[in-house]
Scaffold this active site. Structure first.
Site, mmCIF file in Angstrom:
data_model
loop_
_atom_site.group_PDB
_atom_site.id
_atom_site.type_symbol
_atom_site.label_atom_id
_atom_site.label_comp_id
_atom_site.label_asym_id
_atom_site.label_seq_id
_atom_site.Cartn_x
_atom_site.Cartn_y
_atom_site.Cartn_z
ATOM 1 C CD GLN A 165 -24.331 -52.218 -28.342
ATOM 2 O OE1 GLN A 165 -24.588 -51.017 -28.350
ATOM 3 N NE2 GLN A 165 -24.578 -52.994 -29.371
ATOM 4 N NE ARG A 181 -25.607 -46.938 -28.999
ATOM 5 C CZ ARG A 181 -24.579 -47.390 -29.712
ATOM 6 N NH1 ARG A 181 -24.312 -46.844 -30.909
ATOM 7 N NH2 ARG A 181 -23.809 -48.367 -29.276
ATOM 8 C CD GLN A 224 -20.493 -44.692 -34.854
ATOM 9 O OE1 GLN A 224 -20.251 -43.576 -35.240
ATOM 10 N NE2 GLN A 224 -20.498 -45.004 -33.571
ATOM 11 C CG HIS A 266 -18.339 -50.896 -27.242
ATOM 12 N ND1 HIS A 266 -19.692 -51.104 -27.060
ATOM 13 C CD2 HIS A 266 -18.197 -50.601 -28.566
ATOM 14 C CE1 HIS A 266 -20.319 -50.951 -28.216
ATOM 15 N NE2 HIS A 266 -19.439 -50.635 -29.139
ATOM 16 C CB SER A 320 -20.955 -51.611 -32.082
ATOM 17 O OG SER A 320 -21.013 -50.433 -31.304
ATOM 18 C CG LEU A 321 -25.342 -48.206 -35.142
ATOM 19 C CD1 LEU A 321 -26.204 -47.320 -34.289
ATOM 20 C CD2 LEU A 321 -24.873 -47.522 -36.381
#
Length: 323
Positions: free
Chosen positions: A259, A126, A20, A210, A101-102
């Protein structure tokens, strides 16, 4: 090979996928125009989501694209579409994959670990679960530039009090993103400036990813994630949480779940790649954020973004010359 410098000894290629923050209106329109497989990938995602994802990217409104439950499937699809174009052009083979991340979900689709339609649905959920876990205004994230990692960790510990604030992304030397309760993040921003940070700014995101504020989201998301089938990876994926390569499906899922509330160790991920012989990295998907970080982590790395026809042909040509 033996006469080359240590910087150029590494001959392996890795692909990395952004998360993102790299989304933009009209992203990948050049690839979609020129490669039918890219358009088909967006159509496949739209079927899963029940709305026209490509139309939203092309026509907006941009504030919808920036809503996390839309951003996540949009970025996943953009990365997969770019990867599929690369495969169709018989581009150089990847030795390792990673995603920020994503972007780790994108890497897992591209390595054959998670089926694309299942991944589209799961990252949309998510996004929803992350958004619902922390109501607007409660959490925040901020970027701290120009301080050592340990200094940022200490500032977070000092500023937390009864609230939560911690390092969320170790992006590159001197670039750490923090996440937690809005007021606690604000306190770190002020103390970081006092400690000599070059910049210390609150980021325009709606969810504090996170960090421990996402533990409840992870508990809710756990059942959803465990409902999809995960195969062993065809290409090792270096995962964010432990910055280590994984191929076994039994290892991939628990790390993927952790994560949500553990930091993204991007600097360590790139160091791991270098140790494993990677000398070139392709950033697959919109933007060039990860190329910027990777060059700061190790200036000797060859980093190439692929997001349109020009950048695609440049990268394809570079690796053809090396063969």
């Amino acid at each position: 090979m033996n006469h080359q410098s240590s910087m150029t000894k590494n001959t392996k290629l890795a692909f990395v996928f952004p998360g993102q923050g790299s989304q933009s209106a009209g992203m990948l329109s050049d690839l979609v125009k020129n490669f039918s497989i890219a358009g088909q990938t967006f159509a496949e995602a739209s079927d899963v989501l029940g709305y026209d994802l490509w139309s939203l990217i092309e026509n907006g409104p941009v504030q919808d694209l920036n809503r996390t439950e839309i951003t996540q499937p949009a970025m996943l699809t953009a990365g997969v579409a770019t990867w599929r174009v690369w495969q169709e052009k018989n581009g150089a083979k990847a030795a390792f994959l990673a995603g920020h991340s994503l972007g780790e979900y994108t890497a897992l689709v591209c390595t054959g670990s998670i089926e694309f339609p299942a991944a589209v649905a799961v990252v949309a959920d998510r996004g929803k679960i992350m958004q619902e876990a922390v109501p607007d205004g409660i959490g925040a994230m901020a970027a701290i530039l120009g301080l050592e990692d340990m200094d940022v960790i200490r500032l977070c510990e000092t500023a937390a009090g009864t609230e939560i604030v911690s390092a969320a992304n170790f992006n590159s030397p001197g670039q750490v993103v923090i996440a937690g309760h809005h007021e606690a993040v604000g306190r770190v921003v002020i103390s970081a400036k006092e400690a000599g940070a070059k910049r210390s700014v609150i980021l325009p995101v709606s969810v504090p990813s996170h960090c421990a504020l996402m533990t409840e989201a992870a508990q809710r998301f756990s059942a959803r994630l465990l409902s999809i089938s995960v195969a062993d990876a065809n290409i090792p994926v270096i995962q964010n949480v432990d910055a280590s390569p994984h191929t076994a499906s039994k290892d991939i899922l628990p790390i993927l779940l952790a994560q949500l509330y553990k930091p993204v160790r991007w600097t360590d991920t790139i160091h791991t790649m270098i140790k494993l012989g990677v000398g070139s990295i392709i950033e697959c998907g919109p933007g060039r954020v990860l190329c910027g970080l990777n060059k700061r982590i190790d200036p000797g790395l060859q980093c190439m973004p692929v997001f349109d026809t020009t950048s695609l042909h440049k990268a394809l040509g570079y690796f053809e010359e090396k063969v």
